[in-house]
Design an enzyme around this catalytic site. Structure first.
Site, PDB file in Angstrom:
ATOM      1  N   HIS A  22      -6.573  -6.068   2.955  1.00  0.00           N
ATOM      2  CA  HIS A  22      -5.420  -5.416   3.590  1.00  0.00           C
ATOM      3  C   HIS A  22      -4.753  -6.396   4.555  1.00  0.00           C
ATOM      4  O   HIS A  22      -5.441  -7.036   5.362  1.00  0.00           O
ATOM      5  CB  HIS A  22      -5.866  -4.220   4.443  1.00  0.00           C
ATOM      6  CG  HIS A  22      -6.471  -3.070   3.703  1.00  0.00           C
ATOM      7  ND1 HIS A  22      -5.749  -1.944   3.369  1.00  0.00           N
ATOM      8  CD2 HIS A  22      -7.727  -2.838   3.253  1.00  0.00           C
ATOM      9  CE1 HIS A  22      -6.543  -1.072   2.760  1.00  0.00           C
ATOM     10  NE2 HIS A  22      -7.757  -1.591   2.673  1.00  0.00           N
ATOM     11  N   HIS A  61     -10.103  -5.722  -2.415  1.00  0.00           N
ATOM     12  CA  HIS A  61      -8.732  -5.854  -1.915  1.00  0.00           C
ATOM     13  C   HIS A  61      -8.760  -6.225  -0.439  1.00  0.00           C
ATOM     14  O   HIS A  61      -9.591  -5.747   0.318  1.00  0.00           O
ATOM     15  CB  HIS A  61      -7.907  -4.580  -2.141  1.00  0.00           C
ATOM     16  CG  HIS A  61      -8.584  -3.327  -1.674  1.00  0.00           C
ATOM     17  ND1 HIS A  61      -9.579  -2.698  -2.382  1.00  0.00           N
ATOM     18  CD2 HIS A  61      -8.401  -2.590  -0.554  1.00  0.00           C
ATOM     19  CE1 HIS A  61      -9.985  -1.628  -1.718  1.00  0.00           C
ATOM     20  NE2 HIS A  61      -9.284  -1.539  -0.605  1.00  0.00           N
ATOM     21  N   ASP A 106       0.862  -1.184   0.000  1.00  0.00           N
ATOM     22  CA  ASP A 106       0.000   0.000   0.000  1.00  0.00           C
ATOM     23  C   ASP A 106       0.905   1.243   0.000  1.00  0.00           C
ATOM     24  O   ASP A 106       1.888   1.290   0.742  1.00  0.00           O
ATOM     25  CB  ASP A 106      -0.890  -0.014   1.249  1.00  0.00           C
ATOM     26  CG  ASP A 106      -2.070   0.934   1.138  1.00  0.00           C
ATOM     27  OD1 ASP A 106      -3.209   0.473   1.213  1.00  0.00           O
ATOM     28  OD2 ASP A 106      -1.842   2.158   0.971  1.00  0.00           O
ATOM     29  N   ILE A 107       0.563   2.233  -0.836  1.00  0.00           N
ATOM     30  CA  ILE A 107       1.425   3.432  -0.898  1.00  0.00           C
ATOM     31  C   ILE A 107       1.107   4.443   0.216  1.00  0.00           C
ATOM     32  O   ILE A 107       1.794   5.449   0.339  1.00  0.00           O
ATOM     33  CB  ILE A 107       1.370   4.152  -2.276  1.00  0.00           C
ATOM     34  CG1 ILE A 107      -0.068   4.383  -2.712  1.00  0.00           C
ATOM     35  CG2 ILE A 107       2.184   3.390  -3.306  1.00  0.00           C
ATOM     36  CD1 ILE A 107      -0.161   5.348  -3.894  1.00  0.00           C
ATOM     37  N   GLN A 118     -14.722   2.205   1.871  1.00  0.00           N
ATOM     38  CA  GLN A 118     -14.043   1.580   0.720  1.00  0.00           C
ATOM     39  C   GLN A 118     -13.807   2.698  -0.288  1.00  0.00           C
ATOM     40  O   GLN A 118     -14.756   3.369  -0.715  1.00  0.00           O
ATOM     41  CB  GLN A 118     -14.886   0.462   0.086  1.00  0.00           C
ATOM     42  CG  GLN A 118     -14.127  -0.233  -1.051  1.00  0.00           C
ATOM     43  CD  GLN A 118     -14.919  -1.345  -1.751  1.00  0.00           C
ATOM     44  OE1 GLN A 118     -16.073  -1.609  -1.418  1.00  0.00           O
ATOM     45  NE2 GLN A 118     -14.287  -1.961  -2.730  1.00  0.00           N
TER      46      GLN A 118
HETATM   47  P1  5GP Z   1      -9.871   1.087   0.944  1.00  0.00           P
HETATM   48  O1  5GP Z   1     -10.590   1.153  -0.379  1.00  0.00           O
HETATM   49  O2  5GP Z   1      -9.897  -0.264   1.583  1.00  0.00           O
HETATM   50  O3  5GP Z   1     -10.333   2.171   1.890  1.00  0.00           O
HETATM   51  O4  5GP Z   1      -8.366   1.418   0.729  1.00  0.00           O
HETATM   52  C1  5GP Z   1      -7.751   1.564  -0.512  1.00  0.00           C
HETATM   53  C2  5GP Z   1      -6.256   1.466  -0.272  1.00  0.00           C
HETATM   54  O5  5GP Z   1      -5.613   1.509  -1.519  1.00  0.00           O
HETATM   55  C3  5GP Z   1      -5.704   2.609   0.583  1.00  0.00           C
HETATM   56  O6  5GP Z   1      -5.048   2.068   1.714  1.00  0.00           O
HETATM   57  C4  5GP Z   1      -4.768   3.330  -0.369  1.00  0.00           C
HETATM   58  O7  5GP Z   1      -3.603   3.792   0.277  1.00  0.00           O
HETATM   59  C5  5GP Z   1      -4.432   2.274  -1.403  1.00  0.00           C
HETATM   60  N1  5GP Z   1      -4.140   2.813  -2.715  1.00  0.00           N
HETATM   61  C6  5GP Z   1      -4.893   3.711  -3.404  1.00  0.00           C
HETATM   62  N2  5GP Z   1      -4.325   3.965  -4.599  1.00  0.00           N
HETATM   63  C7  5GP Z   1      -3.202   3.213  -4.669  1.00  0.00           C
HETATM   64  C8  5GP Z   1      -2.188   3.035  -5.662  1.00  0.00           C
HETATM   65  O8  5GP Z   1      -2.201   3.637  -6.737  1.00  0.00           O
HETATM   66  N3  5GP Z   1      -1.187   2.150  -5.375  1.00  0.00           N
HETATM   67  C9  5GP Z   1      -1.141   1.468  -4.189  1.00  0.00           C
HETATM   68  N4  5GP Z   1      -0.125   0.630  -4.033  1.00  0.00           N
HETATM   69  N5  5GP Z   1      -2.073   1.613  -3.235  1.00  0.00           N
HETATM   70  C10 5GP Z   1      -3.086   2.468  -3.467  1.00  0.00           C
END
Ligand code: 5GP
Ligand code: ZN
Length: 139
Positions: free
Chosen positions: A101, A99, A30-31, A93
């Site tokens: 984590h 995805h 995660d970035i 989300q």
């Molecule tokens: P969620 O949808 O579960 O809230 O989290 C999405 C996750 O994707 C976040 O933790 C965010 O940091 C990660 N994320 C969003 N865009 C990118 C990307 O372009 N590359 C990576 N490696 N992670 C990403």
């Protein structure tokens, strides 16, 4: 899927720090890590969430999670690893491509916010009624 950032990562149009891949899944860092080693596992085939993802991709993700959590244990020696998977905008989300984590915690780091919500005793009658509703909706 058009415009999906994780589909772009799968296609190699956006770079990532890859941990693991097989024919069904890709795992990368995660970035915006909540902790060192914060890893995402995604299906290569687009599916929005747990309601949508086909069983074989879900299985592949969870088998990969075991492989990767073993590697995290060996490489980083965390005190624990939390798994989190969000479904829907209402629970934050943000990326609408399924995805999972993996969030390690090191001994010197503070508790992860997602594992530290505190216990509040529930209303047993309300819990019982909710359990009945959900159980009767199982297909
Ligand atoms: P969620 O949808 O579960 O809230 O989290 C999405 C996750 O994707 C976040 O933790 C965010 O940091 C990660 N994320 C969003 N865009 C990118 C990307 O372009 N590359 C990576 N490696 N992670 C990403
Ligand atoms: Zn996608």
């Amino acid at each position: 899927m058009e415009g999906c950032i994780f589909c772009k990562i799968v296609q190699g149009d956006i770079p990532c720090f890859k941990i693991y891949e097989d024919d069904k899944v890709l795992a990368f860092e995660d970035i915006n890590p909540i902790a060192e080693g914060h890893t995402l596992i995604i299906p290569k085939r687009h599916a929005q969430d747990l309601w949508e993802i086909p069983a074989e991709d879900l299985t592949a993700i969870h088998l990969a999670s075991q492989k990767i959590i073993r590697a995290i244990k060996k490489a980083l020696k965390p005190t624990g690893v939390a798994l989190l998977q969000l479904n829907g905008r209402g629970v934050n989300q943000v990326v609408m491509h399924y995805h999972l984590h993996l969030m390690p915690r090191m001994s010197e780091s503070p508790q992860l916010p997602v594992t530290d919500w505190g216990l509040k005793e529930g209303d047993m009658e309300a819990i019982k009624e909710t359990a009945r509703k959900i159980a009767s909706a199982i297909e």
